[in-house]
Design an enzyme around this catalytic site. Structure first.
Site, short mmCIF file in Angstrom:
data_model
loop_
_atom_site.label_atom_id
_atom_site.label_comp_id
_atom_site.label_asym_id
_atom_site.label_seq_id
_atom_site.Cartn_x
_atom_site.Cartn_y
_atom_site.Cartn_z
CD GLN C 223 -2.61 -1.33 2.59
OE1 GLN C 223 -2.76 -2.41 3.14
NE2 GLN C 223 -3.16 -0.22 3.09
NE ARG C 372 -13.04 -0.79 4.44
CZ ARG C 372 -13.65 -1.28 3.37
NH1 ARG C 372 -13.70 -2.57 3.18
NH2 ARG C 372 -14.19 -0.48 2.49
CB CYS C 373 -9.35 0.89 11.77
SG CYS C 373 -8.42 1.43 13.20
CD GLU C 742 -8.89 3.41 7.23
OE1 GLU C 742 -7.95 2.72 6.87
OE2 GLU C 742 -8.75 4.46 7.87
#
Ligand code: FAD
Ligand code: FES
Ligand code: FES
Lengths: 289, 163, 788
Positions: C223, C372-373, C742
């Site tokens: 990423q 996802r946070c 998120e």
């Protein structure tokens, strides 16, 4: 995840398969759908030296009523069973189970014969076979034999089949007026093996008295299990709510679950109790229709 | 270990190859045939990223031996529609935003082809159960369901038009 | 509500245009790491430890090397010759690339087998013989700090126990005092278990070193390609890999969610292998490796919330024990070892708070990646939102009402939180009202009362969260010293079409579409005429990558400002073409015109052409701009989620009836994509709330390291999500946008947990830790019955 090396052999007839198996010995395994066996080979839990592919054998895929039996060919896939009109109309317990078995793509390949021959108490079909008192027909080096389901499951992944025996057909007493069955399992998510499952088949006479009953349990014992004490209590009786309550209790006592990721032993006993009662009611409802 | 000769039809083309017994169909498609639209997402036949059509039925290619596909007719995502065109499912996934990272998408679409073949007019519940062997980590499934619904409508229209 | 400035053809902000990137994915032409195949391709498979803690007595390579096609077995000893057997983590800890003497967690990399074929490499890995001497593992983080606990990291100088660090924020004394004197104090230990993002594509790389050009090219599931390039240069610089010779390519990525931020040991081994062998080496993680080697959460939080008797919140205190495994490889900004956890005071207005955290080593896999946070926001939100509901239950007040009475008010923004954040904007009241109206809150309350009277269990759960995303201002935020800005570079070609490149990397978020829309908004060039390029460090401008919802807040802003630079240049050119002075030129989406004479105009395309063909005297030719955006603040997306459940007392079965999510993420670039992101995040919210959690036994073995037992929700478990929006633009972001992907993962778990706990509250149950499974509910019910 890659299976270890093995030799592949394709059999085009039952005879050829048996001959191959006899020749290759214990290190050979039959593969029908391969959806129980191949996953184990990929994880290298199973490392057979030879695979004998029996999926291409003609004539082992059918569903029909013949005399007083429902006959299902061993290579019939679970999808074929799901879409079969006869099963839908007269044997709704099959639909109950198949809908909750794995997922549609797995069912496209996995066979009923493999599901039973695998000898895994976590599979769903064994409980149904117990409830419906199936006979398992197998062919081997010494001819054809018919094995009552109660003599079929021997242990964890162990059945009455000799290494070279091929399960060819499942025979189930034909559905008749006053009979009905139902299956349900509790699963952690869809497609999961059962936390606990219960199959019930009842046969009532005209006055509503229970002539025959079968109760099979999924994944709460090392070997697929019949709830004998519960069946005895119901046989010859008019099935009342109290009796159902008692059978649920018996089921929770007699099953042999172990605590694991799916839940504690106590939780599983409780689940078995609940589903047993619910499936008895559902089977009765269907029998009375 | 002996090699086996296999011949199958993939996306309308006949393919013959010598393969090992243990070669998984998904690797044959991806590595031997260089069609990388069919993906791998697990070791235990749970994710459905590898779903293809084998003789018209959705199958997890990670759980199928290449040797067993001898004589089979296989369709992968690359062969679902002629180059430059969309199958109604492909169009619907685009229209309804049924994909994010796209990794589950080929498997999801191939599974849905089979689903709609057996059940041309599924309810939302039937769609959800019907794709339950295919995991998507991105979309939350709402739009995948919508995509399948749109495709079902389109395909019904197409069918009507051809009758 | 947001009003579109551009036409649908131009497709600027606010248009739900279809995604530009879809076509390749729909036709099986995506290019993921495992799809790359290089000439002379080799394959690598890792041998991993079956033990959680063991001495390695010997590694015997012979049988593996005897297999036809196995070329090499690389061990820690081999890497030690090049001093490559350890690497730094992002938080200044150290992590083994390959061990020389001890393995510290189950499934740790022990050695690598390189072969000509994937299948042969697996056979080789099976054939490597490793002799271990198992030791007693520390699995329970609470025991890690016992006096007699073995020292897990004697290799670290000055390390005397298993504590990694202590961290705190706020005024402990004052907070304790307020709590001691409060009318009501609710307390709870809340555990957020280890979970894994389990993107459907696992991690992997294809590393290729050319001995002639000395260039290393790595296709990598990352990423953050630029950050990785710099890390590789720092780790392997001493063997001759310098940064200009390293090219990281992040091709299509099959989901990231934070799991593709870290540098995994196998990446380094693959790089070492190609460096030594001179042929490309591919490593693709299998699913079990993926699930077991990395994690998010694992926070044990002791919470105390104090309030007046009528429910005015006065103080919040949370003391956390964090289990980091054997090394702290959290992917956090350097100055924020606990990430943004101090956002834990929530959406409420009160003065006193204190948060502290002790991080410890155990014999578990390192990770501390996101799920996802944004950097530990989920933990923070779960703590406060559970406690607010607990307070509501304690004083028997409607949890919605309690929230309304404590919300930070719209006019209080920018709001300085007790632990030091400056919230940019929000209208919490309006957002919750919208959610309540959409779900029909009052009707459900009535239905619940009726059901309870019949002995049925029904619950309504609310979560009104505030997130903090878009790291971040460079004075505070860096990773390994590199400031967390992000970048955009735009080239408008003579024909008026454009190419824009970014330092971020989409993993499904749709950057190829949304960035084009931002540029369309700013320049008036149709989004379809703009190509977006990311992920190749040889071509993209430097950036810190995509995670923690930072792309829109940072790179999105960079795009807008770079575009505005272009517009300024364009104005000069337009003035030249229209033969007026620059002051007389005005801009309106896509064209320049003469003030008061709108018929005299030049389109952006005319201007672009002129930039190459008819350049005003003294002006630099070309039509390009670059911007590196250093955000002045973070952005604070927020939302109100409401969940309705029914629970069956007999079995503990949980039925999620409805779930409504109202998000406020500021101005929206593409509503379709935002809605899609919210759906996906919600499913990744119900996952830890009800299904997922990595389980260990007492020996430190992972019990559920496959997708058979690690329960990623299917379409059946995932409810039909209902979503909506309120919009309070971020005042400091050039587009007024915030970041969204998120929020739902953060907001859904407490809403679901609150709903289930509300359902079983009549039985006396006051708290349940996630994942809340039917089995867990059933056990809790039995425990209550036993008490009664
Ligand atoms: C992801 C996944 C989920 C699943 N979930 C479930 C579930 O919830 N419930 C469930 O019941 N099943 C489940 N299954 C198993 C699935 O239903 C299998 O397909 C089925 O159990 C086995 O059928 P098969 O034809 O694939 O057997 P195979 O895998 O081919 O064989 C299984 C075993 O039986 C032997 N065998 C097969 N056929 C014969 C024969 N005719 N005669 C003698 N021996 C034979 C084989 O030698 C082997 O030992 C799941 C499978 C997968 C991959
Ligand atoms: S790869 Fe997961 S099911 Fe085939
Ligand atoms: S779109 Fe990413 S997994 Fe489905």
């Amino acid at each position: 995840m890659i299976p270890a090396n093995f030799n592949y052999h394709k059999a085009t007839s039952v005879k050829e398969a048996i001959a191959l198996s006899s020749e290759l010995g214990e290190e050979a395994k039959y593969m029908s759908g391969g959806h129980s066996l191949l996953p184990m080979m990929k994880l290298r839990f199973a490392t057979p030296e030879h695979i004998i592919d029996i999926s291409k054998i003609e004539g082992l895929s059918y569903i029909k009523e013949d005399g007083d039996m429902l006959k299902i060919g061993a290579l019939t896939t679970q999808t074929e069973m799901e879409h079969n009109t006869l099963l839908k109309e007269s044997y709704p317990i099959m639909g109950d189970a198949i809908w909750l078995t794995a997922d549609p793509s797995v069912r496209n390949v996995g066979t009923i014969g493999g599901n039973i021959a695998h000898g895994d108490a976590a599979n769903d079909q064994p409980a149904l076979m117990l409830a419906m008192r199936a006979n398992i027909v197998a062919e081997g080096a010494d001819g054809t034999k018919t094995i009552p389901i109660d003599e079929f499951f021997h242990g964890f992944y162990m059945t009455a089949l000799e290494p070279s025996d091929i399960l060819t057909e499942i025979q189930i007493p034909k559905a008749k007026k006053g009979s009905g069955g139902a299956y349900h399992k509790v699963e952690r998510k869809v497609g999961d093996y059962a936390t606990a499952g219960v199959a019930v088949h009842v046969e009532l006479d005209d006055s509503g008295v229970c002539q025959q009953v079968g109760i099979g349990l999924t994944n709460v014992s090392a070997v697929p299990m019949r709830l004998e004490r519960g069946e005895e209590l119901l046989r010859g009786q008019e099935i009342t709510d109290e009796l159902i309550e008692q059978v649920g209790q018996i089921a929770s006592e007699d099953c042999e679950p172990e605590s694991d990721l799916r839940g504690s032993e106590a939780y599983k006993r409780s689940v078995v109790n609940t589903i047993t009662k619910r499936m008895l009611n559902k089977a009765l409802e269907r029998a009375r229709q | 270990m002996a090699k086996h000769e296999v011949t199958m039809t993939i996306n309308g083309q006949s393919v013959t190859a010598e393969v090992d017994s243990r070669l998984l169909l998904v690797h044959f498609i991806r590595e031997n045939l260089d069609m990388t639209g069919t993906h791998i997402g697990c070791d235990t036949s749970n994710c459905g990223a590898c779903t293809i059509l084998l003789d018209g039925k959705s199958v997890k290619a990670c759980t199928y031996l290449t040797v067993r596909a001898d004589g089979a007719e296989i369709t992968t995502i690359e062969g679902l529609a002629p180059e430059g065109t969309n199958h109604p499912l492909q169009q619907a996934f685009h229209d309804q935003h049924g994909l994010h990272c796209g990794f589950c998408t080929p498997g999801m679409i191939m599974r849905s082809v089979d689903l709609l073949k057996n059940n041309p007019n599924p309810t939302e519940e039937e769609i959800r159960w019907g794709i339950s062997g295919n995991l998507c980590r991105c979309t939350g499934y709402n739009n995948i369901v919508k995509s399948v619904q749109q495709a079902a409508k389109e395909m019904a229209k197409e069918k009507e038009a051809t009758v | 509500m947001f009003k579109c400035k551009t036409s649908a053809e131009v497709g600027g902000m606010g248009h739900s245009v279809k995604r530009k990137e879809d076509a390749r994915f729909l036709h099986g032409k995506g290019n993921y790491v495992d799809d790359t195949k290089l000439p002379g391709q080799l394959h690598m498979v890792m041998v991993r430890s079956p033990y959680a803690y063991a001495k390695i007595k010997s590694i015997n390579k012979e049988k593996a090397l005897a297999i036809d096609g196995v070329l090499a077995v690389i061990t820690g000893e081999d890497l030690a010759q090049y001093n490559l057997h350890w690497m730094p983590t992002l938080l200044s800890d150290t992590q083994m690339v390959l061990p020389t003497d001890t393995v510290m967690h189950q499934s740790q990399e022990v050695c690598a087998v390189i072969a000509t074929d994937r299948y042969v490499a697996v056979d080789g890995a099976e054939a490597v013989e490793v002799d271990y001497e198992p030791m007693q593992a520390i699995v329970d983080p609470f025991k890690a700090l016992d006096d007699d606990a073995p020292l897990l990291r004697p290799d670290k100088e000055g390390q005397e126990d298993n504590q990694i660090y202590h961290w705190e924020r706020g005024d402990r004394a004052k907070t304790d005092e307020v709590i001691a004197n409060a009318d009501v104090v609710v307390k709870e230990r809340i555990y957020l278990p280890r979970i894994h993002v389990a993107s459907i594509e696992t991690c992997g790389c294809n590393a290729s070193y050319d001995k002639d050009t000395q260039k290393l090219t790595v296709y990598l599931t990352t990423q953050a390609p630029h950050a990785i390039r710099t890390v590789v240069a720092l780790v392997a610089g001493h063997v001759g890999l310098s940064e200009e010779k390293i090219r990281i390519i992040s091709p299509d990525i099959g989901g990231g969610f934070g799991g593709k931020v870290p540098v995994y040991p196998a990446y380094v081994v693959a790089i070492a292998a190609t460096f030594l062998i001179g042929k490309p080496v591919k490593w693709i993680e299998d699913r079990s490796e993926n699930l077991v080697n990395g994690f998010a959460r694992d926070y044990h939080m002791d919470c105390e919330l104090a309030a007046t008797k009528d429910g005015k919140i006065q103080a919040f205190k949370v003391s956390t024990l964090a289990d980091h495994g054997y090394t702290d490889s959290s992917a956090n900004p350097s100055k924020y070892p606990t990430g943004m956890f101090s956002i834990c005071t929530g959406s409420y207005d009160y003065e006193h708070a204190f948060a502290e955290l002790d991080a410890v080593y155990t014999n578990k896999a390192p990770g501390g990646v996101a799920y996802r946070c944004s950097f530990r926001v989920t933990e923070a939100v779960h703590a406060i939102e559970r406690m607010v509901d607990k307070l509501a239950a304690e004083i028997d007040k409607d949890p919605a009402l309690l929230r309304f009475e404590n919300f930070i008010k719209k006019e209080q923004f920018p709001y300085e939180s007790p632990l030091g954040w400056s919230y940019d904007s929000g209208d919490y009241k309006a957002t919750l009202e919208k959610a309540m109206e959409m779900i029909g809150y009052d009707d459900y309350k009535k239905e619940q009362a009726e059901k309870r009277a019949q002995g049925k269990l029904m619950g309504i759960g609310i979560c009104t969260f505030t997130e903090v995303v878009g790291a971040g201002p460079s004075k505070d935020f860096d990773i390994l010293g590199i400031a967390m800005f992000d970048s955009a570079e735009i080239r408008v070609h003579p024909t008026g079409k454009a190419l824009a490149r970014f330092g971020t990397k989409s993993q499904g978020q749709g950057h190829e579409t949304t960035y084009a829309q931002i540029l369309a908004e700013e320049l008036g060039i149709p989004y379809t005429d703009i190509e977006i390029d990311e992920g190749d460090t040889d071509t993209a401008p430097y950036g810190l990558g995509t995670y923690a919802s930072r792309s829109t807040p940072t790179a999105g802003a960079a795009a807008a400002i770079a575009a505005r630079k272009l517009r300024d240049k364009g104005k000069k050119i337009a003035a030249h073409l229209l033969e007026v002075s620059e002051e007389d030129i005005e801009w309106e989406v896509g064209k320049y015109f003469v003030k008061g004479a709108p018929e005299k105009s030049k389109t952006i395309q005319d201007v672009a052409f002129a930039a190459y063909t008819n350049i005003p005297p003294g002006l630099e030719p070309g039509f390009e701009a670059t911007h590196y955006y250093d955000p002045p603040n973070l952005t604070f997306p927020n939302g109100a989620y409401i969940c309705v459940v029914e629970v069956e007392e007999e079995t503990g079965a949980i039925d999620v009836k409805r779930f409504v999510a109202i998000d406020d993420c500021g101005n929206i670039i593409n509503p379709m994509i935002v809605e899609g992101q919210v759906h996906g995040g919600l499913t990744q919210g119900i996952a830890p709330a009800m299904y997922e959690g990595i389980e260990y036994d007492d020996e430190g073995n992972v019990l559920n390291g496959t997708l058979m037992d690690y329960l990623v929700p299917t379409a059946v478990e995932s409810p039909h999500w209902e979503t909506g929006h309120t919009i309070t633009p971020s005042p400091h972001h050039p587009l007024g946008a915030k970041g969204v992907a998120e929020s739902p993962t953060v907001g859904a778990p407490p809403a679901i947990a609150n709903a289930i706990i509300d359902a079983v509250a009549p039985l006396g149950i006051k708290h349940l830790d996630i994942p809340i499974t039917p089995a867990k509910v059933w056990e809790a019910i039995q425990a209550q019955k036993a008490k009664a």
